[in-house]
Design an enzyme around this catalytic site. Structure first.
Site, short mmCIF file in Angstrom:
data_model
loop_
_atom_site.label_atom_id
_atom_site.label_comp_id
_atom_site.label_asym_id
_atom_site.label_seq_id
_atom_site.Cartn_x
_atom_site.Cartn_y
_atom_site.Cartn_z
N SER A 168 4.11 10.20 4.61
CA SER A 168 3.07 9.42 5.27
C SER A 168 1.98 10.34 5.83
CB SER A 168 3.69 8.54 6.36
OG SER A 168 2.79 7.57 6.83
N GLU A 260 3.99 -0.64 -1.64
CA GLU A 260 3.34 -0.18 -0.42
C GLU A 260 1.82 -0.18 -0.52
OE1 GLU A 260 3.30 4.00 0.86
OE2 GLU A 260 4.93 4.28 -0.55
N HIS A 287 6.84 1.54 2.19
CA HIS A 287 6.34 2.82 2.68
C HIS A 287 7.49 3.66 3.24
CE1 HIS A 287 3.34 5.56 4.20
NE2 HIS A 287 3.74 5.41 5.45
#
Length: 325
Positions: A168, A260, A287
């Site tokens: 991320s 995602e 995600h």
């Protein structure tokens, strides 16, 4: 750019579907309001840290704190933790940069990923505790990541035995760090692993996505990005990864969930990296699904794939012989 869609592109495990639906109903409404009123970020950080204690750590690892003030050299301090296999340890290290939107999380919250990487790769994993926004906006986290990389080099770990990784926002940080390493002329790492990277902090691509991500919102990510960028120019190539040149890079592995909202960004970065990048799109996944390593079969397989990639760049001759066989 090689693209791999592991398994049936139309199917995901029952566990994955159940967990995604539960998160969509519970966590997504909260995250969609982030960052929220003043003081809410501190409360959310505490909640995330407490919830992370429920995620099991892979057995067979040892976790040791790291705090090096580096007073003798005057260089930036390095703090965080080592996550290493309990048995024999291979030469080298994974420098893992945790996610959390640059505003939350810590080495502790990502132990389910880092412990599995340590077990599967046989390498010790260094997870720095980099400074968080908005208290410390860009480039504080990048400076801390660069200090950790320099620390590994100063401790005798060859660059050719270092893997830079992150998920991320940590994926953004890992890519930015790699670009900065190459720009300033430090020896490049052997490879880079990005798990669901947040590539475009302005979220131009993700805002146009129709993906039904289980818990991340493009609008919320865009609001968080303003805290991260602060007074910096959002077009700075260390931030705007899609607007920088990606030439002469080490090998990259990018894993992204098929469902995602950040998938278009990851695919665009993979395209920019060209032949240096292996892209894996995991059908039906949300995600950073890898953080649910002990719950999702896809997460376990994905982290084994990450370890396979690490082995291939650290031992290219062995990987080539295996492919030939």
């Amino acid at each position: 750019m090689d693209q791999l869609l592991p398994g049936d592109p139309l199917q995901s495990s029952r566990q994955s579907r159940v967990i995604a639906q539960a998160l969509r109903l519970s966590l997504w409404p909260l995250l969609n309001r982030a960052p929220g009123p003043p003081g809410s970020l501190q409360a959310f950080r505490a909640t995330v840290d407490a919830a992370a204690r429920l995620l099991p750590v892979s057995p067979g690892v040892r976790i040791e704190p790291l705090a090096d003030p580096r007073v003798e050299t005057g260089e930036p301090p390095v703090a965080g933790e080592w996550v290493a296999p309990a048995g024999p340890v291979a030469e080298g290290a994974v420098l893992y940069l945790h996610g959390g939107g640059y505003v939350m999380c810590s080495p502790r919250t990502h132990r389910s990923i880092t412990s599995r990487l340590a077990v599967e790769s046989g390498l010790p994993v260094l997870v720095p505790r980099y400074r968080l926004a908005p208290e410390h906006p860009f480039p504080a986290a990048l400076n801390d990541a660069l200090a950790a990389y320099r620390w590994l080099l100063s401790r005798g770990v060859p660059a050719g035995r270092i893997i830079v990784a992150g998920d991320s926002a940590g994926g953004h940080l890992a890519a930015s760090l790699t670009g900065e390493i190459c720009r300033i002329g430090l020896p490049a790492p052997a490879g880079v692993v990005l798990l669901s990277p947040w590539v475009d902090l302005e979220c131009e691509l993700s805002l146009g996505s129709d993906a039904r991500d289980a818990y991340i919102s493009a609008h919320a990510a865009q609001r968080v990005a303003r805290l991260v960028i602060g007074d910096a120019d959002p077009r700075d190539p260390r931030l705007a990864l899609l607007h920088r040149a990606w030439t002469d890079m080490p090998p990259f592995l990018i894993q992204v969930g098929g469902n995602e909202v950040l998938r278009p960004e990851a695919e665009r970065l993979a395209k920019a990296l060209g032949d240096a990048c292996e892209l894996q799109v995991w059908p039906g996944q949300m995600h950073v699904f890898q953080i649910l390593d002990r719950l999702l079969p896809e997460a376990r397989t994905a982290l084994r794939e990450a370890a396979r990639f690490i082995g291939s760049v650290l031992h290219p001759s062995a990987a080539g012989a295996a492919d030939a066989a």
